[in-house]
Design an enzyme around this catalytic site. Structure first.
Site, PDB file in Angstrom:
ATOM      1  N   ASP A 289      -0.398  -3.040  -2.956  1.00  0.00           N
ATOM      2  CA  ASP A 289      -0.040  -2.723  -1.558  1.00  0.00           C
ATOM      3  C   ASP A 289       0.902  -3.710  -0.868  1.00  0.00           C
ATOM      4  O   ASP A 289       0.731  -4.016   0.320  1.00  0.00           O
ATOM      5  CB  ASP A 289      -1.317  -2.560  -0.709  1.00  0.00           C
ATOM      6  CG  ASP A 289      -2.254  -1.502  -1.256  1.00  0.00           C
ATOM      7  OD1 ASP A 289      -1.891  -0.825  -2.237  1.00  0.00           O
ATOM      8  OD2 ASP A 289      -3.357  -1.342  -0.701  1.00  0.00           O
TER       9      ASP A 289
ATOM     10  N   GLU B 182      -1.124   1.879  -0.514  1.00  0.00           N
ATOM     11  CA  GLU B 182      -2.157   2.587   0.249  1.00  0.00           C
ATOM     12  C   GLU B 182      -1.461   3.524   1.229  1.00  0.00           C
ATOM     13  O   GLU B 182      -0.534   3.096   1.933  1.00  0.00           O
ATOM     14  CB  GLU B 182      -3.058   1.609   1.016  1.00  0.00           C
ATOM     15  CG  GLU B 182      -4.148   2.331   1.808  1.00  0.00           C
ATOM     16  CD  GLU B 182      -5.057   1.400   2.604  1.00  0.00           C
ATOM     17  OE1 GLU B 182      -4.984   0.172   2.423  1.00  0.00           O
ATOM     18  OE2 GLU B 182      -5.839   1.941   3.417  1.00  0.00           O
TER      19      GLU B 182
ATOM     20  N   LYS C 276      -2.560   5.504  -3.471  1.00  0.00           N
ATOM     21  CA  LYS C 276      -4.021   5.558  -3.377  1.00  0.00           C
ATOM     22  C   LYS C 276      -4.442   5.813  -1.929  1.00  0.00           C
ATOM     23  O   LYS C 276      -3.872   5.236  -1.003  1.00  0.00           O
ATOM     24  CB  LYS C 276      -4.636   4.263  -3.921  1.00  0.00           C
ATOM     25  CG  LYS C 276      -4.255   3.000  -3.168  1.00  0.00           C
ATOM     26  CD  LYS C 276      -4.765   1.779  -3.907  1.00  0.00           C
ATOM     27  CE  LYS C 276      -4.479   0.483  -3.194  1.00  0.00           C
ATOM     28  NZ  LYS C 276      -5.134   0.304  -1.907  1.00  0.00           N
TER      29      LYS C 276
ATOM     30  N   LYS D  73      -9.035   1.927  -0.416  1.00  0.00           N
ATOM     31  CA  LYS D  73      -8.762   0.503  -0.581  1.00  0.00           C
ATOM     32  C   LYS D  73      -8.686   0.142  -2.066  1.00  0.00           C
ATOM     33  O   LYS D  73      -7.863  -0.675  -2.470  1.00  0.00           O
ATOM     34  CB  LYS D  73      -9.843  -0.336   0.126  1.00  0.00           C
ATOM     35  CG  LYS D  73     -10.014  -0.015   1.617  1.00  0.00           C
ATOM     36  CD  LYS D  73      -8.727  -0.157   2.408  1.00  0.00           C
ATOM     37  CE  LYS D  73      -8.953   0.099   3.893  1.00  0.00           C
ATOM     38  NZ  LYS D  73      -7.667   0.220   4.622  1.00  0.00           N
TER      39      LYS D  73
ATOM     40  N   VAL E  63      -2.009  -7.668  -1.451  1.00  0.00           N
ATOM     41  CA  VAL E  63      -2.701  -7.841  -0.168  1.00  0.00           C
ATOM     42  C   VAL E  63      -3.623  -6.646   0.113  1.00  0.00           C
ATOM     43  O   VAL E  63      -3.369  -5.557  -0.348  1.00  0.00           O
ATOM     44  CB  VAL E  63      -1.657  -7.978   0.971  1.00  0.00           C
ATOM     45  CG1 VAL E  63      -0.844  -9.247   0.794  1.00  0.00           C
ATOM     46  CG2 VAL E  63      -0.745  -6.760   1.092  1.00  0.00           C
ATOM     47  N   THR E  64      -4.635  -6.941   0.940  1.00  0.00           N
ATOM     48  CA  THR E  64      -5.098  -8.247   1.335  1.00  0.00           C
ATOM     49  C   THR E  64      -6.233  -8.688   0.411  1.00  0.00           C
ATOM     50  O   THR E  64      -6.921  -7.840  -0.155  1.00  0.00           O
ATOM     51  CB  THR E  64      -5.610  -8.271   2.809  1.00  0.00           C
ATOM     52  OG1 THR E  64      -6.723  -7.379   2.938  1.00  0.00           O
ATOM     53  CG2 THR E  64      -4.503  -7.881   3.767  1.00  0.00           C
TER      54      THR E  64
ATOM     55  N   CYS F  78      -8.101  -4.763  -0.156  1.00  0.00           N
ATOM     56  CA  CYS F  78      -7.704  -3.925  -1.299  1.00  0.00           C
ATOM     57  C   CYS F  78      -7.718  -4.670  -2.625  1.00  0.00           C
ATOM     58  O   CYS F  78      -8.007  -4.081  -3.670  1.00  0.00           O
ATOM     59  CB  CYS F  78      -6.358  -3.285  -1.021  1.00  0.00           C
ATOM     60  SG  CYS F  78      -6.469  -2.045   0.290  1.00  0.00           S
TER      61      CYS F  78
ATOM     62  N   GLN G 289     -20.976 -17.725  -9.419  1.00  0.00           N
ATOM     63  CA  GLN G 289     -22.022 -17.223 -10.320  1.00  0.00           C
ATOM     64  C   GLN G 289     -21.475 -16.943 -11.714  1.00  0.00           C
ATOM     65  O   GLN G 289     -21.753 -15.908 -12.323  1.00  0.00           O
ATOM     66  CB  GLN G 289     -22.677 -15.966  -9.749  1.00  0.00           C
ATOM     67  CG  GLN G 289     -23.233 -16.143  -8.332  1.00  0.00           C
ATOM     68  CD  GLN G 289     -23.902 -14.897  -7.829  1.00  0.00           C
ATOM     69  OE1 GLN G 289     -24.897 -14.458  -8.377  1.00  0.00           O
ATOM     70  NE2 GLN G 289     -23.336 -14.326  -6.782  1.00  0.00           N
TER      71      GLN G 289
HETATM   72  N1  TIU Z   1      -4.172  -3.022   1.292  1.00  0.00           N
HETATM   73  C1  TIU Z   1      -5.159  -3.408   2.099  1.00  0.00           C
HETATM   74  O1  TIU Z   1      -5.744  -4.466   1.941  1.00  0.00           O
HETATM   75  N2  TIU Z   1      -5.465  -2.561   3.165  1.00  0.00           N
HETATM   76  C2  TIU Z   1      -5.978  -2.995   4.361  1.00  0.00           C
HETATM   77  O2  TIU Z   1      -6.252  -2.192   5.237  1.00  0.00           O
HETATM   78  N3  TIU Z   1      -6.120  -4.350   4.515  1.00  0.00           N
HETATM   79  C3  TIU Z   1      -6.478  -5.020   5.637  1.00  0.00           C
HETATM   80  O3  TIU Z   1      -6.719  -6.223   5.554  1.00  0.00           O
HETATM   81  N4  TIU Z   1      -6.567  -4.382   6.775  1.00  0.00           N
END
Ligand code: TIU
Length: 242
Positions: A34, A82, A139, A142, A167-168, A172, A212
Site C-alpha cells: 500500500d 488498498e 485488496k 487491510k 505502510v502502515t 496493513c 516470544q
Molecule cells: N494500508 C494501511 O495500513 N491502511 C490503513 O488504513 N492504515 C492506517 O494506518 N490507517
C-alpha cells in the site's frame, strides 16, 4: 544430450531478530504494502483520518533500495493497493461509516475519490512504480490475503518466505504478516521499509512480531536484506516444493 537441470538456488542468510533466517531467494517474495498516494500524500485517505502523512516518507528510500535489489536478484515482487470498486460494493458499511462524513471512503478529494480504484490517489507513488510483469494486487481489506489471489500466486511460484515492506506498520503490514504466518509463510518485516503515522505503534508493532521467539515472524531491515541478496541472482525456477 538432455539439458542439465538448473542447480537449486542456495540459501542465503538474513540478519534478523529474534534470530537469523536462512531463505532461498527463489522461494522469497518482496511484498510492498500500500505505498499509495492516498496514504503518503496530502489530501488522501491517511490525511482524512487526521494523520501527519509526512511520517511515512522515511520508508520510501529504503523501499526503493530493497525493490532494486530484489529485482536485480530475480525475486518475485508483489505490490498491493488498498481500495474499493467505484460502485463500492466491496466496501463494508462498517468501514465506510467511520471518519468525517465529508471525507470518507468514496468521497471526492484533491486526488479523486478517496480509496477508490482508478482514482489518482489510489496509485502507487511514482518512486515505487511497479515494473511490467510485477503483480499489483488490489485488496479491499487491510490484509493482503483477504479476498485476493495472493496465496494462489505464492503457491504457484513455490514461495515460502515473505519479505514485507510498506505502510502502515501496525495496520496493513501487521495484518498481512499475521495472515501469512497463519498460512505457514515465514514473514519478515523490513523495519526501515515500513512506517506508521504513529511512531510508537511502528516501534511496538515490530516488537510484537519478533517477541516470544518470533510469534508472528522476523524483523530485519533494508541493510541486512541488501547484504543477504548481494551476489545472489536467481532467475531459475524455484526448487521443487516436494
Ligand atoms: N494500508 C494501511 O495500513 N491502511 C490503513 O488504513 N492504515 C492506517 O494506518 N490507517
Amino acid at each position: 544430450m538432455p539439458a542439465t537441470p538448473p542447480a537449486p538456488p542456495s540459501e542465503t542468510q538474513l540478519a534478523a531478530e529474534p534470530a537469523p533466517l536462512a531463505f532461498h531467494p527463489a522461494r522469497a517474495a518482496l511484498v510492498i504494502i500500500d505505498m499509495q498516494r492516498d496514504f503518503l500524500e496530502p489530501g488522501g485517505f491517511g490525511e482524512t483520518l487526521g494523520n501527519d502523512v509526512s511520517r511515512l516518507q522515511a520508508a520510501v528510500a529504503p523501499c526503493q533500495a530493497v525493490l532494486a535489489a530484489a529485482r536485480a536478484a530475480g525475486l518475485m515482487v508483489i505490490h498491493t493497493r488498498e481500495g474499493h470498486r467505484p460502485d463500492m460494493m466491496d466496501a463494508p458499511p462498517a468501514k465506510v461509516e467511520r471518519g468525517a462524513p465529508t471525507a470518507r471512503i468514496g468521497c471526492a478529494g484533491p486526488m479523486g475519490r478517496i480509496l477508490i480504484r482508478g482514482e489518482p490517489g489510489h496509485d502507487i507513488i511514482a518512486a515505487l512504480a511497479p515494473a511490467p510483469g510485477e503483480p499489483v494486487l488490489d485488496k479491499p481489506g487491510k490484509g493482503a490475503f483477504y479476498q485476493t489471489d495472493l496465496e494462489l500466486m505464492l503457491k504457484n511460484r513455490g514461495i515460502d518466505t515473505l519479505l514485507v515492506a510498506g505502510v502502515t506498520t501496525e495496520v496493513c503490514v501487521h495484518t498481512t504478516i499475521r495472515e501469512g504466518n497463519d498460512r505457514g509463510y515465514r514473514c519478515v518485516a523490513l523495519a526501515d521499509c515500513c512506517a506508521s503515522y504513529i511512531p510508537e505503534f511502528h516501534r511496538v508493532g515490530l516488537e510484537m512480531i519478533k517477541a516470544q521467539g518470533g510469534i508472528f515472524g522476523w524483523v530485519s531491515d533494508s541493510t541486512a536484506l541488501l547484504a543477504a541478496l548481494a551476489g545472489t541472482a536467481t532467475h531459475a525456477a524455484p526448487p521443487s516444493a516436494a
